[in-house]
Design a protein around this motif. Sequence first.
Motif, mmCIF file in Angstrom:
data_model
loop_
_atom_site.group_PDB
_atom_site.id
_atom_site.type_symbol
_atom_site.label_atom_id
_atom_site.label_comp_id
_atom_site.label_asym_id
_atom_site.label_seq_id
_atom_site.Cartn_x
_atom_site.Cartn_y
_atom_site.Cartn_z
ATOM 1 N N ALA A 157 0.855 -1.192 0.000
ATOM 2 C CA ALA A 157 0.000 0.000 0.000
ATOM 3 C C ALA A 157 0.885 1.234 0.000
ATOM 4 N N PHE A 158 0.593 2.167 -0.891
ATOM 5 C CA PHE A 158 1.402 3.381 -1.038
ATOM 6 C C PHE A 158 0.677 4.556 -0.399
ATOM 7 N N LEU A 159 1.366 5.283 0.493
ATOM 8 C CA LEU A 159 0.785 6.421 1.211
ATOM 9 C C LEU A 159 -0.531 6.014 1.877
ATOM 10 N N THR A 160 -0.435 5.442 3.030
ATOM 11 C CA THR A 160 -1.592 4.921 3.743
ATOM 12 C C THR A 160 -2.442 6.036 4.342
ATOM 13 N N GLY A 164 -3.100 9.131 1.589
ATOM 14 C CA GLY A 164 -3.042 8.327 0.384
ATOM 15 C C GLY A 164 -4.268 8.485 -0.495
ATOM 16 N N GLU A 165 -5.428 8.593 0.118
ATOM 17 C CA GLU A 165 -6.662 8.782 -0.642
ATOM 18 C C GLU A 165 -6.632 10.109 -1.387
ATOM 19 N N PHE A 167 -3.966 11.807 -2.225
ATOM 20 C CA PHE A 167 -2.924 11.702 -3.237
ATOM 21 C C PHE A 167 -3.463 11.054 -4.510
ATOM 22 N N LEU A 168 -4.139 9.922 -4.366
ATOM 23 C CA LEU A 168 -4.638 9.196 -5.535
ATOM 24 C C LEU A 168 -5.701 9.983 -6.282
ATOM 25 N N THR A 229 10.063 9.146 -7.352
ATOM 26 C CA THR A 229 9.157 8.087 -7.800
ATOM 27 C C THR A 229 9.099 8.072 -9.325
ATOM 28 N N THR A 263 1.129 9.505 7.583
ATOM 29 C CA THR A 263 0.924 8.537 6.514
ATOM 30 C C THR A 263 1.992 7.450 6.627
ATOM 31 N N TRP A 265 3.761 3.644 4.461
ATOM 32 C CA TRP A 265 3.658 2.627 3.415
ATOM 33 C C TRP A 265 3.298 1.300 4.059
#
Length: 275
Positions: A157-160, A164-165, A167-168, A229, A263, A265
Amino acid sequence: MTSQTEIYLKDFHRRRAGATRRAYGNHPARSAHAEYPSSYHALAKRVPNDGMPRTVLDLACGDGPLLQILNDRGNSATKLIGIDMSDGELSAARTVLPQDVRLINERAQDLSLDTGSIDYVLSHMALMLMDDIEQVIREIRRVLREGGSLSAVVGRAFLTGPVGEVFLNIFRPIAKANLAHLPLGDARTRSESGWSELLQHGFANVVFEDIEVDWTPTPEQLWSDMLDTYDADRMSETARAQFKSELLSAFAPMQREDGTLKTGWGLRLIQASAA
């Protein structure tokens, strides 16, 4: 034949050698069962520290942080080998590792090591990016002695959390409009069931451990790390500027009293024995 993905990855790691170390090398990692100074230490712990002779391969070793940890144990009976397809990463590794650590520039799909010559294969945040993962696993099994061990850390999981939400939600439309498709790895490497399928031939005793890596950056620190990244690196300057602006604006109200964001990972540690 080298794929477009491998061409890009080799170029990225030439330009930004040490990117993986910068992301994961200095963050405390915690799981339900153990605590590790970093996810590299979680892998190092799979190799007994008892002075017995053994050969350890770090597959996709990057600039050598895992090899450094193993070398610093001071066990002269342990032979260390690092393999990476990036000459840039290996050049960086050579500057920090002693000469008796063997470094080899080659692909994981076609290893030059002798059959049955390795006791432990370790890999950190790399297997889920590789082309033809079935061939990679065949090569890992070939070089492992019977009863040898594979241990790998891969992404989960990236940026929990809410960070993360957010971010996405910002990243997806920008990526759709600006980034050409770049296939990174096999979809089966993103789940436990997929790994169980991939390791069903030649391996036994497959177990998984979730590792949570906490991260509390400021928004500016988070953005700075995003430049390491693949997705941000592949954006145009205009798209990258838009991405930064929208991220920093959205993160501003999420900052805690000390100015940081909460946050991290989610990582997955995979272990299996050569059968």
